[in-house]
Design an enzyme around this catalytic site. Structure first.
Site, mmCIF file in Angstrom:
data_model
loop_
_atom_site.group_PDB
_atom_site.id
_atom_site.type_symbol
_atom_site.label_atom_id
_atom_site.label_comp_id
_atom_site.label_asym_id
_atom_site.label_seq_id
_atom_site.Cartn_x
_atom_site.Cartn_y
_atom_site.Cartn_z
ATOM 1 N N HIS A 27 0.817 -1.330 0.047
ATOM 2 C CA HIS A 27 -0.042 -0.026 -0.106
ATOM 3 C C HIS A 27 0.893 1.148 -0.035
ATOM 4 C CE1 HIS A 27 -3.597 2.350 1.537
ATOM 5 N NE2 HIS A 27 -2.731 3.154 1.725
ATOM 6 N N GLU A 28 1.973 1.261 0.985
ATOM 7 C CA GLU A 28 2.758 2.586 1.113
ATOM 8 C C GLU A 28 3.720 2.677 -0.226
ATOM 9 O OE1 GLU A 28 2.672 4.838 3.182
ATOM 10 O OE2 GLU A 28 0.889 4.014 4.276
#
Length: 217
Positions: A27-28
């Site tokens: 996600h990051e």
């Protein structure tokens, strides 16, 4: 001698830990990758465009707090160290900000779909009876990955700063309203914790998560 409850918790933690950490890290990283393609290489220069969890794990938010919440059967909540993004350097201005913010939840949704597909197809490719000791744990882990990524995608799309949904909303609102909305960010975490343990999640967010998860599993 280790008690049954502790043993069960260790097994459960093992099944959930790997997909949880990978999903949060992915996600990051995608926030940073999309930002890089749009002109901001801040995350790349900081060495954050890597799937190595050591570069992203927040000891409290990624490991300790989720483990404690899981042990006490409470709603699991966690975070990684945010990938640095300088929104001023992005091409397309506020549209670029929306694209960077949306990249995280879309990554989680993609991982949920991919995990569900593999979980369904794996028993057809590998005999689950002959390879039970391998296939069954993998399927459990893939099913956990579906749940984790659906939760991350929907949770982060809540239109509240500093969540991704809040940044998407800020990028879509007329600028004067967006500026006023951005002033709420310092209070966002407090509001989020209140919502997390209120009827809001049980009545609104929970049913959405359950519906999407059932569709995939």
């Amino acid at each position: 001698m280790v008690s049954t409850s502790v043993s069960n918790f260790i097994v459960e933690l093992s099944i959930w830990a790997v997909p949880t950490i990978f999903s949060i890290v992915a996600h990051e990283v995608m926030h940073g990758e999309v930002a890089r393609h749009l002109g901001d290489d801040t995350a790349q220069r900081a060495g954050r465009l890597t799937l190595n969890p050591i570069s992203h794990v927040d000891p409290l938010g990624t490991v300790i707090l989720p483990a404690i919440l899981l042990y006490f059967n409470m709603p699991v909540f966690g975070w990684a160290k945010p990938v640095p993004v300088d929104f001023r350097r992005l091409r397309n201005g506020r549209v670029g900000m929306v694209m960077v913010a949306a990249a995280g939840p879309l990554t989680n949704l993609t991982l949920a779909i991919a995990s569900a597909f593999v979980a369904h197809e794996l028993p057809r490719v590998i005999d689950p009876e002959a390879w039970r000791a391998v296939v069954i744990p993998i399927i459990y882990m893939l099913r956990a990955a579906v749940i984790i990524n659906v939760v991350l995608a929907i949770f982060n799309l809540i239109p509240l700063l500093p969540l991704d949904g809040g940044r998407v909303l800020a990028g879509l609102l007329p600028l004067p309203i967006a500026v006023k909305f951005a002033r709420m960010e310092p209070y966002g975490i407090l509001i989020l914790f209140f919502l997390l343990y209120s009827d809001f999640f049980e009545r609104i967010v929970g049913p959405i998560i359950n519906t999407v998860t059932r569709m995939l599993l």
